[in-house]
Motif scaffolding. Structure first.
Motif, PDB file in Angstrom:
ATOM      1  N   ILE A  36       0.862  -1.192   0.000  1.00  0.00           N
ATOM      2  CA  ILE A  36       0.000   0.000   0.000  1.00  0.00           C
ATOM      3  C   ILE A  36       0.892   1.233   0.000  1.00  0.00           C
ATOM      4  CG2 ILE A  36      -1.805   1.304   1.182  1.00  0.00           C
ATOM      5  CD1 ILE A  36      -2.673  -1.269   2.546  1.00  0.00           C
ATOM      6  N   GLU A  37       0.649   2.103  -0.928  1.00  0.00           N
ATOM      7  CA  GLU A  37       1.333   3.393  -0.984  1.00  0.00           C
ATOM      8  C   GLU A  37       0.343   4.506  -0.664  1.00  0.00           C
ATOM      9  OE1 GLU A  37       2.933   3.787  -4.852  1.00  0.00           O
ATOM     10  OE2 GLU A  37       4.635   2.447  -4.488  1.00  0.00           O
ATOM     11  N   LEU A  38       0.835   5.577  -0.044  1.00  0.00           N
ATOM     12  CA  LEU A  38       0.018   6.767   0.230  1.00  0.00           C
ATOM     13  C   LEU A  38       0.480   7.899  -0.670  1.00  0.00           C
ATOM     14  CD1 LEU A  38      -0.190   6.922   4.156  1.00  0.00           C
ATOM     15  CD2 LEU A  38      -1.870   5.993   2.551  1.00  0.00           C
ATOM     16  N   GLN A  39      -0.458   8.553  -1.286  1.00  0.00           N
ATOM     17  CA  GLN A  39      -0.159   9.733  -2.080  1.00  0.00           C
ATOM     18  C   GLN A  39      -1.100  10.854  -1.658  1.00  0.00           C
ATOM     19  OE1 GLN A  39      -0.339   8.658  -6.247  1.00  0.00           O
ATOM     20  NE2 GLN A  39       1.797   7.977  -6.232  1.00  0.00           N
ATOM     21  N   LEU A  40      -0.515  12.039  -1.447  1.00  0.00           N
ATOM     22  CA  LEU A  40      -1.316  13.213  -1.092  1.00  0.00           C
ATOM     23  C   LEU A  40      -0.470  14.444  -1.329  1.00  0.00           C
ATOM     24  CD1 LEU A  40      -1.363  13.790   2.747  1.00  0.00           C
ATOM     25  CD2 LEU A  40      -0.049  11.948   1.739  1.00  0.00           C
ATOM     26  N   ALA A  41      -1.130  15.581  -1.371  1.00  0.00           N
ATOM     27  CA  ALA A  41      -0.411  16.845  -1.508  1.00  0.00           C
ATOM     28  C   ALA A  41       0.553  16.995  -0.336  1.00  0.00           C
ATOM     29  CB  ALA A  41      -1.392  18.009  -1.538  1.00  0.00           C
ATOM     30  N   SER A  42       1.739  17.512  -0.605  1.00  0.00           N
ATOM     31  CA  SER A  42       2.737  17.626   0.462  1.00  0.00           C
ATOM     32  C   SER A  42       2.399  18.723   1.459  1.00  0.00           C
ATOM     33  CB  SER A  42       4.120  17.894  -0.140  1.00  0.00           C
ATOM     34  OG  SER A  42       4.111  19.122  -0.853  1.00  0.00           O
ATOM     35  N   SER A  43       1.554  19.670   1.048  1.00  0.00           N
ATOM     36  CA  SER A  43       1.240  20.772   1.959  1.00  0.00           C
ATOM     37  C   SER A  43      -0.181  21.265   1.733  1.00  0.00           C
ATOM     38  CB  SER A  43       2.227  21.929   1.783  1.00  0.00           C
ATOM     39  OG  SER A  43       2.145  22.450   0.471  1.00  0.00           O
ATOM     40  N   VAL A  44      -0.699  21.891   2.755  1.00  0.00           N
ATOM     41  CA  VAL A  44      -2.046  22.454   2.710  1.00  0.00           C
ATOM     42  C   VAL A  44      -1.959  23.914   3.149  1.00  0.00           C
ATOM     43  CG1 VAL A  44      -4.350  22.410   3.745  1.00  0.00           C
ATOM     44  CG2 VAL A  44      -3.180  20.273   3.212  1.00  0.00           C
ATOM     45  N   ASP A  45      -2.493  24.797   2.338  1.00  0.00           N
ATOM     46  CA  ASP A  45      -2.635  26.195   2.734  1.00  0.00           C
ATOM     47  C   ASP A  45      -4.014  26.349   3.361  1.00  0.00           C
ATOM     48  OD1 ASP A  45      -0.200  26.717   1.611  1.00  0.00           O
ATOM     49  OD2 ASP A  45      -1.014  27.546  -0.248  1.00  0.00           O
ATOM     50  N   TRP A  46      -4.038  26.603   4.650  1.00  0.00           N
ATOM     51  CA  TRP A  46      -5.318  26.753   5.342  1.00  0.00           C
ATOM     52  C   TRP A  46      -5.763  28.201   5.192  1.00  0.00           C
ATOM     53  CZ3 TRP A  46      -8.337  28.955   9.025  1.00  0.00           C
ATOM     54  CH2 TRP A  46      -9.415  28.194   9.505  1.00  0.00           C
ATOM     55  N   LEU A  47      -6.813  28.404   4.377  1.00  0.00           N
ATOM     56  CA  LEU A  47      -7.208  29.761   3.973  1.00  0.00           C
ATOM     57  C   LEU A  47      -8.362  30.338   4.783  1.00  0.00           C
ATOM     58  CD1 LEU A  47      -6.966  29.335   0.105  1.00  0.00           C
ATOM     59  CD2 LEU A  47      -5.257  30.245   1.683  1.00  0.00           C
ATOM     60  N   GLY A  48      -9.102  29.491   5.487  1.00  0.00           N
ATOM     61  CA  GLY A  48     -10.207  30.008   6.290  1.00  0.00           C
ATOM     62  C   GLY A  48     -11.411  30.395   5.457  1.00  0.00           C
ATOM     63  N   TYR A  63     -12.706  24.473   7.297  1.00  0.00           N
ATOM     64  CA  TYR A  63     -11.900  23.289   7.031  1.00  0.00           C
ATOM     65  C   TYR A  63     -11.269  23.386   5.644  1.00  0.00           C
ATOM     66  CZ  TYR A  63     -15.149  21.720  10.650  1.00  0.00           C
ATOM     67  OH  TYR A  63     -15.923  21.636  11.788  1.00  0.00           O
ATOM     68  N   GLU A  64     -10.115  22.730   5.517  1.00  0.00           N
ATOM     69  CA  GLU A  64      -9.503  22.516   4.202  1.00  0.00           C
ATOM     70  C   GLU A  64      -9.476  21.011   3.952  1.00  0.00           C
ATOM     71  OE1 GLU A  64      -8.687  24.806   2.080  1.00  0.00           O
ATOM     72  OE2 GLU A  64      -8.852  26.564   3.401  1.00  0.00           O
ATOM     73  N   THR A  65      -9.857  20.609   2.747  1.00  0.00           N
ATOM     74  CA  THR A  65      -9.948  19.184   2.425  1.00  0.00           C
ATOM     75  C   THR A  65      -8.606  18.651   1.918  1.00  0.00           C
ATOM     76  OG1 THR A  65     -12.275  19.423   1.836  1.00  0.00           O
ATOM     77  CG2 THR A  65     -11.143  17.483   1.015  1.00  0.00           C
ATOM     78  N   VAL A  66      -8.254  17.466   2.386  1.00  0.00           N
ATOM     79  CA  VAL A  66      -7.072  16.751   1.907  1.00  0.00           C
ATOM     80  C   VAL A  66      -7.527  15.391   1.404  1.00  0.00           C
ATOM     81  CG1 VAL A  66      -4.853  15.723   2.532  1.00  0.00           C
ATOM     82  CG2 VAL A  66      -5.562  17.866   3.580  1.00  0.00           C
ATOM     83  N   LEU A 143     -10.230  16.243   6.594  1.00  0.00           N
ATOM     84  CA  LEU A 143     -10.438  17.672   6.805  1.00  0.00           C
ATOM     85  C   LEU A 143      -9.388  18.209   7.771  1.00  0.00           C
ATOM     86  CD1 LEU A 143     -14.314  17.619   7.302  1.00  0.00           C
ATOM     87  CD2 LEU A 143     -13.075  18.209   5.213  1.00  0.00           C
ATOM     88  N   VAL A 144      -8.713  19.272   7.369  1.00  0.00           N
ATOM     89  CA  VAL A 144      -7.780  19.955   8.258  1.00  0.00           C
ATOM     90  C   VAL A 144      -8.546  21.083   8.946  1.00  0.00           C
ATOM     91  CG1 VAL A 144      -5.640  21.281   8.448  1.00  0.00           C
ATOM     92  CG2 VAL A 144      -5.819  19.409   6.786  1.00  0.00           C
ATOM     93  N   ALA A 145      -8.574  21.033  10.266  1.00  0.00           N
ATOM     94  CA  ALA A 145      -9.331  22.016  11.051  1.00  0.00           C
ATOM     95  C   ALA A 145      -8.387  22.809  11.948  1.00  0.00           C
ATOM     96  CB  ALA A 145     -10.381  21.307  11.911  1.00  0.00           C
ATOM     97  N   ILE A 146      -8.636  24.115  12.043  1.00  0.00           N
ATOM     98  CA  ILE A 146      -7.984  24.954  13.052  1.00  0.00           C
ATOM     99  C   ILE A 146      -9.119  25.550  13.881  1.00  0.00           C
ATOM    100  CG2 ILE A 146      -6.461  26.902  13.507  1.00  0.00           C
ATOM    101  CD1 ILE A 146      -5.159  26.464  10.831  1.00  0.00           C
ATOM    102  N   PRO A 147      -9.355  25.034  15.065  1.00  0.00           N
ATOM    103  CA  PRO A 147     -10.527  25.457  15.847  1.00  0.00           C
ATOM    104  C   PRO A 147     -10.560  26.958  16.104  1.00  0.00           C
ATOM    105  CG  PRO A 147      -9.547  23.475  16.782  1.00  0.00           C
ATOM    106  CD  PRO A 147      -8.596  23.968  15.744  1.00  0.00           C
ATOM    107  N   ALA A 148     -11.768  27.507  16.060  1.00  0.00           N
ATOM    108  CA  ALA A 148     -11.962  28.935  16.335  1.00  0.00           C
ATOM    109  C   ALA A 148     -11.706  29.223  17.815  1.00  0.00           C
ATOM    110  CB  ALA A 148     -13.385  29.341  15.949  1.00  0.00           C
ATOM    111  N   GLY A 149     -11.513  30.514  18.105  1.00  0.00           N
ATOM    112  CA  GLY A 149     -11.393  30.941  19.498  1.00  0.00           C
ATOM    113  C   GLY A 149      -9.982  30.932  20.046  1.00  0.00           C
ATOM    114  N   GLN A 150      -8.979  30.711  19.209  1.00  0.00           N
ATOM    115  CA  GLN A 150      -7.586  30.746  19.669  1.00  0.00           C
ATOM    116  C   GLN A 150      -7.031  32.155  19.443  1.00  0.00           C
ATOM    117  OE1 GLN A 150      -5.226  27.007  18.747  1.00  0.00           O
ATOM    118  NE2 GLN A 150      -6.847  26.778  17.208  1.00  0.00           N
ATOM    119  N   PHE A 151      -6.590  32.786  20.504  1.00  0.00           N
ATOM    120  CA  PHE A 151      -6.070  34.152  20.399  1.00  0.00           C
ATOM    121  C   PHE A 151      -4.557  34.093  20.353  1.00  0.00           C
ATOM    122  CE2 PHE A 151      -4.957  38.441  21.603  1.00  0.00           C
ATOM    123  CZ  PHE A 151      -5.911  39.194  20.938  1.00  0.00           C
ATOM    124  N   VAL A 152      -3.995  34.296  19.163  1.00  0.00           N
ATOM    125  CA  VAL A 152      -2.545  34.192  18.977  1.00  0.00           C
ATOM    126  C   VAL A 152      -2.043  35.413  18.223  1.00  0.00           C
ATOM    127  CG1 VAL A 152      -2.523  31.673  19.008  1.00  0.00           C
ATOM    128  CG2 VAL A 152      -2.842  32.868  16.827  1.00  0.00           C
TER     129      VAL A 152
END
Length: 312
Positions: A36-48, A63-66, A143-152
């Motif tokens: 079994i081989e895995l193939q996917l994009a090497s990076s995800v730009d999380w755009l919101g 969410y950004e889909t992978v 799905l790549v998620a960055i939860p809301a409510g983080q103050f950074v």
């Protein structure tokens, strides 16, 4: 007598790219190799939701889909797909300097998470299935998620997750492939300004200083919340003076901002550092008119004072 105070604020953006592969062989107990081989994009730009990256004052989830492509060849076998933070941390994080932003990889918007500190994953962090003998491909949307409510603090954040696929035969598991997924996002500078002296949605107001035949003062209150350093600057239309409506000598005035004397004719700026706790800055602005030893012409005086709040 009247003065005008206006308030303004601002915001910002992001970027990244794509492609790796990995493979390892597991020998099927019946003699045929299962690969079994895995193939996917090497990076995800999380755009919101607005395409500008992560926004600390925005609510709701985005969410950004992978798409993970599993390529199978050889004997029939069962598999389990799971993952972990590349850093080995129990909490997957994107970092920018000393600041960190939590992220997750989910199988659906309601979870569960695919990431676990356990190398083999847990019962809830594994996606399991099987391949028949021969060659075939299965696509697994994540799905790549960055939860809301983080103050950074504003900046560019990046981190990695490792996705793994195992084959499970006769109670033992063998790693077939492991690939990294880089996740990047831009946290834009955000600024919230409030004042009880301004009506809802208004950026200007009139301030009545009352009788200024002698000394007078008036305070305007702002609260400011930002995920970056803030500068407050001042610009007087009349060079720091209240101008007489019919040309009589004007009246110089001073500002006192958070206990700091400010000359409105000099275009000074007051810095306010980023607060990691997300608390507001109180910004009281006191307009001070000194007493007059010589008296002042009767009449109407005014100035327009522009107060500008900026973040990088």
């Amino acid at each position: 007598m009247n003065s005008k105070i206006q308030a303004l604020g601002f915001s910002f953006l992001l970027a990244a790219a794509s492609t790796p592969v990995a493979a390892q062989e597991d020998i099927d107990p019946n003699g045929g190799p299962c690969r079994i081989e895995l193939q996917l994009a090497s990076s995800v730009d999380w755009l919101g939701p607005l395409g500008r990256g992560y926004e600390v004052f925005a609510g709701g989830e985005s969410y950004e889909t992978v798409a993970v492509e599993m390529r199978h060849s050889g004997a029939a076998c069962r598999y389990a797909l799971t993952g972990s933070a590349a850093s080995g941390s129990a909490t997957p994080q994107l970092t920018s300097g000393a600041s960190s932003l939590g992220f997750d990889i989910l199988s659906t918007t309601n979870g569960p998470s695919l990431l676990s500190p356990d190398y083999f994953g847990t019962q809830t962090s594994r996606i399991e299935g099987q391949f028949a003998a021969g060659s075939s491909v299965q696509l697994v949307p994540l799905l790549v998620a960055i939860p809301a409510g983080q103050f950074v603090r504003s900046g560019t954040y990046q981190g990695q997750a490792l996705l793994r696929v195992f084959t499970a035969e006769e109670g033992s598991e063998r790693l077939q492939a492991e690939v990294p997924l880089t996740i990047a996002t831009r946290v834009a500078s955000g600024l919230e300004i409030r004042s009880p002296d301004f009506g809802p949605g208004l950026r200007e107001t009139s301030i009545d200083l009352g009788d200024i035949s002698g000394a007078a003062e008036r305070e305007i209150d702002f609260t400011v919340r930002a995920n970056a350093d803030v500068n407050v600057s001042f610009r007087s239309q009349n060079g720091g003076r209240l101008a007489h409506a019919h040309g009589a000598p004007g009246i110089a005035y001073q500002l006192n901002v958070r206990g700091i004397a400010v000359d409105p004719s000099a275009g000074n700026a007051i810095p306010m550092p980023f607060r990691e706790d997300g608390a507001e800055h109180d910004v009281p602005i006191r307009i001070e008119i000194p007493d007059s030893a010589t008296g002042r012409a009767a009449g109407y005086y005014r100035d327009t004072l522009l107060v500008t709040f900026t973040v990088p």
